[in-house]
Scaffold this motif. Sequence first.
Motif, PDB file in Angstrom:
ATOM      1  N   GLY A   1      39.319  -7.127 -34.367  1.00 25.08           N
ATOM      2  CA  GLY A   1      38.040  -7.836 -34.407  1.00 25.08           C
ATOM      3  C   GLY A   1      36.921  -7.054 -33.752  1.00 25.08           C
ATOM      4  N   THR A   2      37.248  -6.249 -32.745  1.00 27.91           N
ATOM      5  CA  THR A   2      36.219  -5.453 -32.076  1.00 27.91           C
ATOM      6  C   THR A   2      35.668  -4.392 -33.035  1.00 27.91           C
ATOM      7  OG1 THR A   2      37.534  -5.738 -30.069  1.00 27.91           O
ATOM      8  CG2 THR A   2      35.713  -4.192 -29.958  1.00 27.91           C
TER       9      THR A   2
ATOM     10  N   GLU B   1      36.934 -16.359 -32.940  1.00 24.20           N
ATOM     11  CA  GLU B   1      37.746 -17.489 -32.477  1.00 24.20           C
ATOM     12  C   GLU B   1      37.675 -18.688 -33.414  1.00 24.20           C
ATOM     13  OE1 GLU B   1      36.374 -18.184 -28.448  1.00 24.20           O
ATOM     14  OE2 GLU B   1      37.003 -16.172 -27.810  1.00 24.20           O
TER      15      GLU B   1
ATOM     16  N   SER C   1      38.779 -12.198 -35.856  1.00 22.74           N
ATOM     17  CA  SER C   1      39.860 -11.461 -35.192  1.00 22.74           C
ATOM     18  C   SER C   1      41.193 -12.096 -35.546  1.00 22.74           C
ATOM     19  CB  SER C   1      39.680 -11.510 -33.670  1.00 22.74           C
ATOM     20  OG  SER C   1      40.887 -11.104 -33.028  1.00 22.74           O
TER      21      SER C   1
ATOM     22  N   LYS D   1      45.161 -15.496 -31.742  1.00 24.44           N
ATOM     23  CA  LYS D   1      44.205 -16.244 -32.556  1.00 24.44           C
ATOM     24  C   LYS D   1      44.922 -17.248 -33.478  1.00 24.44           C
ATOM     25  CE  LYS D   1      40.467 -14.316 -30.968  1.00 24.44           C
ATOM     26  NZ  LYS D   1      41.011 -13.497 -29.886  1.00 24.44           N
TER      27      LYS D   1
HETATM   28  C1  PLP Z   1      34.837 -13.728 -28.941  1.00 26.35           C
HETATM   29  C2  PLP Z   1      35.683 -12.556 -29.314  1.00 26.35           C
HETATM   30  N1  PLP Z   1      35.098 -11.487 -29.855  1.00 26.35           N
HETATM   31  C3  PLP Z   1      35.804 -10.411 -30.209  1.00 26.35           C
HETATM   32  C4  PLP Z   1      37.165 -10.372 -30.026  1.00 26.35           C
HETATM   33  C5  PLP Z   1      37.855  -9.085 -30.360  1.00 26.35           C
HETATM   34  O1  PLP Z   1      38.878  -9.204 -31.245  1.00 26.35           O
HETATM   35  P1  PLP Z   1      40.115  -8.163 -31.178  1.00 26.35           P
HETATM   36  O2  PLP Z   1      40.940  -8.520 -29.989  1.00 26.35           O
HETATM   37  O3  PLP Z   1      40.814  -8.416 -32.471  1.00 26.35           O
HETATM   38  O4  PLP Z   1      39.540  -6.794 -31.098  1.00 26.35           O
HETATM   39  C6  PLP Z   1      37.830 -11.481 -29.481  1.00 26.35           C
HETATM   40  C7  PLP Z   1      39.284 -11.589 -29.284  1.00 26.35           C
HETATM   41  O5  PLP Z   1      40.055 -10.867 -28.904  1.00 26.35           O
HETATM   42  C8  PLP Z   1      37.062 -12.598 -29.104  1.00 26.35           C
HETATM   43  O6  PLP Z   1      37.634 -13.677 -28.543  1.00 26.35           O
END
Ligand code: PLP
Length: 387
Positions: free
Chosen positions: A72-73, A189, A210, A215
């Motif tokens: 997700g990032t 989320e 994400s 999740k």
């Molecule tokens: C609000 C929010 N943004 C971004 C992310 C990033 O997702 P990821 O962990 O898949 O990189 C998350 C969760 O991990 C999140 O809760």
Amino acid sequence: MFDALIRFIREQYRTDEFIPLHAPVFPGREREYVLQTIDSTFVSSVGAFVDRFEREMADYTGAERAVATVNGTAALHAALLLAGVKPGDLVVTQSLTFVATCNAIAYCHAQPAFVDVDRHTLGLSPTALEDWLDASARLDADGLCRLKQDGRVIRACLPMHTFGHPVELDRLVDVCRRWNLALVEDAAESLGSLYHGKHTGTFGLLGTLSFNGNKILTTGGGGMILTDAALGTRAKHLTTTAKQPHPYEFVHDEVGYNYRLPNLNAALGCAQLEQLDRFVESKRRLADRYAAHLGGSGLEFVRESAGCRSNYWLNAVICDSRGQRDALLKATNDKGVMTRPIWRLMTHLPIYSDCLRGELPTAEWLEARVVNLPSSALVDGDAPSAP
Ligand SMILES: Cc1ncc(COP(=O)(O)O)c(C=O)c1O
């Protein structure tokens, strides 16, 4: 203290063992689809499950286009680049969020500017955004929104749908349109959450999801960009090393990213997506039971706002003080029931403490009081008798 709540949680999960905050469940064809990728040898960055996962996620959310990413990032980083965020720009976001929201801004060599959250949605407040823009920004003749004090471009607004609760999207869309800010939704989320019947992540120019292990739907690790057809094509190119299509030559026309979701993970995602409606229903039932149990307990259970359907990714309570919050955290964790405080405000982390900000009274107030309760889906539809 909190013995009744701990008992109640144990009844929901029917176990005397440790209860995690959020564990994945695999009640469908997860094993079958993952094994198919192994049998086919297509476990890596190309494969039928990636295309299928993207198509089915677009169908599910109503987005014109969905582009899978490695997490997700990465989806957020690419989405901000596609929204036109450039080095030196400002992106308005909320201080009460998970750090990835701000990190994605920093990866673009831009800076976050923080505004307050709403007391009910826990997400970026359109009123706080508008007040901050009125006080700090100007809209120039070239159509760009700039910071009055030094002329920096305020390029985008990045709200986050906290714990699955949609922010006030109608008002945010309107403020962003009037100030010419690109709206990018961090919907990491809130997969399955609706605002006036439409999926979160599909209101802005781009939205991101994400599929981390914690999740509502997991691919092990993964993410998705939701957007329109034209930006979707750009998103696919940028996240797949910017390689031009060619039968055998390697020609890359910009500095792209290897942000592809492997087929192995997409297989898990396709199976999980088949179960998503069940997960949402189960989590909404659990939220109703928490709300009924906590009525009159002195802990305020966070409910969805009018006009919204929350996926209740993480259930949350608001304590009456930091002292009560600490007591709740200690009592539950000591007894093997995992609870967690809401995140430290980004403005309280040294990495972001020097950033621009408006007044943040609600974020500060919530930071001291919010606790998340166990929220894993119970997919057998096995609701114990109502409390
Ligand atoms: C609000 C929010 N943004 C971004 C992310 C990033 O997702 P990821 O962990 O898949 O990189 C998350 C969760 O991990 C999140 O809760």
